[in-house]
Design an enzyme around this catalytic site. Structure first.
Site, PDB file in Angstrom:
ATOM      1  N   SER A 119       1.876  13.136  12.759  1.00  0.00           N
ATOM      2  CA  SER A 119       2.129  12.563  14.089  1.00  0.00           C
ATOM      3  C   SER A 119       3.026  13.475  14.904  1.00  0.00           C
ATOM      4  O   SER A 119       3.868  14.204  14.350  1.00  0.00           O
ATOM      5  CB  SER A 119       2.818  11.198  13.901  1.00  0.00           C
ATOM      6  OG  SER A 119       3.359  10.748  15.114  1.00  0.00           O
ATOM      7  N   TYR A 143       9.978   6.445  10.689  1.00  0.00           N
ATOM      8  CA  TYR A 143       8.525   6.657  10.736  1.00  0.00           C
ATOM      9  C   TYR A 143       8.207   8.156  10.826  1.00  0.00           C
ATOM     10  O   TYR A 143       7.445   8.695  10.012  1.00  0.00           O
ATOM     11  CB  TYR A 143       7.917   5.909  11.931  1.00  0.00           C
ATOM     12  CG  TYR A 143       6.482   6.309  12.193  1.00  0.00           C
ATOM     13  CD1 TYR A 143       5.461   5.940  11.320  1.00  0.00           C
ATOM     14  CD2 TYR A 143       6.140   7.099  13.302  1.00  0.00           C
ATOM     15  CE1 TYR A 143       4.147   6.339  11.542  1.00  0.00           C
ATOM     16  CE2 TYR A 143       4.830   7.501  13.527  1.00  0.00           C
ATOM     17  CZ  TYR A 143       3.841   7.116  12.641  1.00  0.00           C
ATOM     18  OH  TYR A 143       2.543   7.530  12.856  1.00  0.00           O
ATOM     19  N   LYS A 147       6.425  11.069   8.048  1.00  0.00           N
ATOM     20  CA  LYS A 147       5.299  11.976   8.328  1.00  0.00           C
ATOM     21  C   LYS A 147       5.676  13.420   7.981  1.00  0.00           C
ATOM     22  O   LYS A 147       4.875  14.169   7.407  1.00  0.00           O
ATOM     23  CB  LYS A 147       4.886  11.864   9.791  1.00  0.00           C
ATOM     24  CG  LYS A 147       4.284  10.519  10.141  1.00  0.00           C
ATOM     25  CD  LYS A 147       3.002  10.275   9.368  1.00  0.00           C
ATOM     26  CE  LYS A 147       2.370   8.943   9.677  1.00  0.00           C
ATOM     27  NZ  LYS A 147       1.198   8.655   8.843  1.00  0.00           N
TER      28      LYS A 147
HETATM   29  N1  LIG Z   1      -2.502   5.167  16.486  1.00  0.00           N
HETATM   30  C1  LIG Z   1      -1.702   6.166  16.833  1.00  0.00           C
HETATM   31  O1  LIG Z   1      -1.402   6.322  18.022  1.00  0.00           O
HETATM   32  C2  LIG Z   1      -1.187   7.147  15.809  1.00  0.00           C
HETATM   33  C3  LIG Z   1      -0.456   8.265  16.241  1.00  0.00           C
HETATM   34  C4  LIG Z   1       0.011   9.177  15.296  1.00  0.00           C
HETATM   35  C5  LIG Z   1      -0.258   8.985  13.938  1.00  0.00           C
HETATM   36  N2  LIG Z   1      -0.942   7.881  13.541  1.00  0.00           N
HETATM   37  C6  LIG Z   1      -1.193   7.696  12.107  1.00  0.00           C
HETATM   38  O2  LIG Z   1      -2.586   7.527  11.901  1.00  0.00           O
HETATM   39  C7  LIG Z   1      -2.814   6.681  10.781  1.00  0.00           C
HETATM   40  C8  LIG Z   1      -3.786   5.605  11.160  1.00  0.00           C
HETATM   41  O3  LIG Z   1      -3.259   4.899  12.282  1.00  0.00           O
HETATM   42  P1  LIG Z   1      -4.063   3.722  12.975  1.00  0.00           P
HETATM   43  O4  LIG Z   1      -3.629   3.707  14.400  1.00  0.00           O
HETATM   44  O5  LIG Z   1      -5.509   3.789  12.652  1.00  0.00           O
HETATM   45  O6  LIG Z   1      -3.375   2.486  12.250  1.00  0.00           O
HETATM   46  P2  LIG Z   1      -4.016   1.174  11.602  1.00  0.00           P
HETATM   47  O7  LIG Z   1      -2.882   0.271  11.281  1.00  0.00           O
HETATM   48  O8  LIG Z   1      -5.110   0.648  12.473  1.00  0.00           O
HETATM   49  O9  LIG Z   1      -4.670   1.747  10.284  1.00  0.00           O
HETATM   50  C9  LIG Z   1      -3.975   1.904   9.070  1.00  0.00           C
HETATM   51  C10 LIG Z   1      -4.887   1.415   7.966  1.00  0.00           C
HETATM   52  O10 LIG Z   1      -4.236   1.634   6.721  1.00  0.00           O
HETATM   53  C11 LIG Z   1      -4.187   0.429   5.987  1.00  0.00           C
HETATM   54  N3  LIG Z   1      -2.951   0.470   5.194  1.00  0.00           N
HETATM   55  C12 LIG Z   1      -1.671   0.543   5.667  1.00  0.00           C
HETATM   56  N4  LIG Z   1      -0.811   0.605   4.636  1.00  0.00           N
HETATM   57  C13 LIG Z   1      -1.564   0.574   3.497  1.00  0.00           C
HETATM   58  C14 LIG Z   1      -1.263   0.600   2.108  1.00  0.00           C
HETATM   59  N5  LIG Z   1       0.017   0.666   1.673  1.00  0.00           N
HETATM   60  N6  LIG Z   1      -2.271   0.563   1.219  1.00  0.00           N
HETATM   61  C15 LIG Z   1      -3.567   0.506   1.644  1.00  0.00           C
HETATM   62  N7  LIG Z   1      -3.919   0.464   2.941  1.00  0.00           N
HETATM   63  C16 LIG Z   1      -2.922   0.494   3.848  1.00  0.00           C
HETATM   64  C17 LIG Z   1      -4.249  -0.691   6.997  1.00  0.00           C
HETATM   65  O11 LIG Z   1      -4.769  -1.905   6.499  1.00  0.00           O
HETATM   66  C18 LIG Z   1      -5.173  -0.084   8.061  1.00  0.00           C
HETATM   67  O12 LIG Z   1      -6.533  -0.321   7.762  1.00  0.00           O
HETATM   68  C19 LIG Z   1      -1.443   6.200  10.321  1.00  0.00           C
HETATM   69  O13 LIG Z   1      -1.031   7.016   9.253  1.00  0.00           O
HETATM   70  C20 LIG Z   1      -0.568   6.438  11.535  1.00  0.00           C
HETATM   71  O14 LIG Z   1       0.766   6.661  11.170  1.00  0.00           O
HETATM   72  C21 LIG Z   1      -1.421   6.970  14.435  1.00  0.00           C
END
Ligand SMILES: NC(=O)c1ccc[n+]([C@@H]2O[C@H](COP(=O)([O-])OP(=O)(O)OC[C@H]3O[C@@H](n4cnc5c(N)ncnc54)[C@H](O)[C@@H]3O)[C@@H](O)[C@H]2O)c1
Length: 332
Positions: A119, A143, A147
């Protein structure tokens, strides 16, 4: 052969899963469904598992062997900055503990290709407006720390057992590649605006006195489908047996859009000049944060193809396809 996608039932992961399925890959999703949903993953196999649990290393290693997994894409993480400040150890347990389990299982099962969701939060409050990958990382919340530590863990595994890995540092992800995969969590700017409007409240802007042209914060918005394509590009590079020169790549556009411009763009897309309220600044918001996409273009052959209009149109279409659709006053 199959690709294991941890967190594949979430917003971004489900986009990658769909792209992989569309090109005929076999996909296994590991997800605890805490924020994700099984109906997002199509015909991919689902293993319901908390990757940070005690049983996870064994279940993951067995799944990797049984499903003949060649590469892992790891999205599974907790991602709320404020919550990470309140519950830091839970964030370490989930994001670091979960990643450690996945990496241990990969080592055990002989899987050596990994793509990791990092991120822009790793940069914290950078001293420059456009960050390159060599900008110093000083995350300002747990957070972002999880990362950055995740990237270090993969670098250590590379040294220890020759893990091939790419960490993608996402900037501001928004939009929907398919309406049914729209972001249904209310954590990022566009869903937050739509959430307010659906509740009959005015949209909120946090601070309009920053040193930017219109006074509101500027960010680099990346269409979730462009981001998903970056994962496929990364996967293709690793599956050719190539470890690109760098390990971490910004996934941004190099372009900035202000919060005010997003609000105005959404007004155009919806066809409603909805009310907006300007509040004070939020702590920890840098005025301008843009990702330099040069390296990912050179090394992975990827660039963003979709702009802010497509992001907003697809986000609106996705919102209207969901349970919280609403009719703007002009068309009511
Ligand atoms: N959405 C954003 O703007 C953004 C920006 C930077 C980084 N990220 C990173 O991208 C990744 C995905 O983000 P997203 O927006 O799709 O989030 P999201 O919450 O929609 O997806 C995360 C998925 O992981 C699953 N999950 C979480 N913890 C878990 C665990 N301990 N065991 C098994 N499954 C687990 C959740 O059920 C979900 O399906 C994350 O790592 C997040 O930190 C997201």
């Amino acid at each position: 052969m199959s690709i294991l996608v941890c967190g594949g039932a979430g917003y971004i992961g489900a986009h990658v899963v769909r792209l992989l399925l569309q090109r005929g890959e076999r996909v296994v999703v590991v997800d605890d469904l805490s924020t994700g949903s099984a109906d997002r993953i199509g015909e991919a196999a689902l293993v319901r598992l908390d990757v940070a649990s005690d049983e996870a290393p064994t279940v993951l290693a067995n799944t990797m062997v049984d499903e003949d997994v060649t590469a892992v894409i790891h999205f599974a993480a907790r991602k709320q900055v404020g919550e990470s400040v309140e519950r830091p150890m839970w964030y370490y347990q989930q994001n670091i503990g979960g990643l450690a389990n996945v990496l241990a299982a990969m080592n055990e099962a002989g899987v050596d290709q990994m793509i990791f969701s990092s991120s822009a939060a790793v940069y914290g409050m950078p001293p420059v407006e456009t960050v390159a990958e060599d900008t110093e990382c000083h995350p300002i919340n747990p957070y972002g720390e999880t990362k950055l530590i995740g990237e270090w863990m993969m670098a250590d595994c590379q040294r220890a057992w020759d893990l091939k890995w790419i960490g993608l540092r996402y900037f501001n992800v928004a939009g929907a590649g398919w309406a049914d995969l729209a972001d249904d969590a209310v954590m990022n700017l566009v869903p937050m605006l739509l959430d307010r409007l659906e509740r009959g409240e005015s949209a909120k802007i946090f601070g309009d006195d920053y040193d930017t042209p219109d006074g509101t914060c500027i960010r680099d918005y990346i269409h979730v489908l462009d981001l998903a394509e970056a994962h496929v590009a990364a996967l293709d590079v690793l599956s050719e047996g190539r470890q690109p020169e760098h390990h971490t790549y910004n996934v941004g556009t190099g372009l900035g859009t202000s919060v005010r411009e997003i609000v105005d763009g959404l007004r155009r897309v919806i066809g409603w000049d909805f009310p907006v309220e300007v509040l004070g600044r939020r702590a920890g918001d840098p005025p301008k944060l843009i990702g330099d996409p040069l390296s990912i273009g050179v090394d992975l052959g990827w660039k963003a193809n979709r702009g802010v209009d497509e992001i907003l149109e697809s986000a609106w279409e996705g919102w209207q396809a969901g349970p919280r659709r609403f009719d703007p006053p002009t068309v009511r």
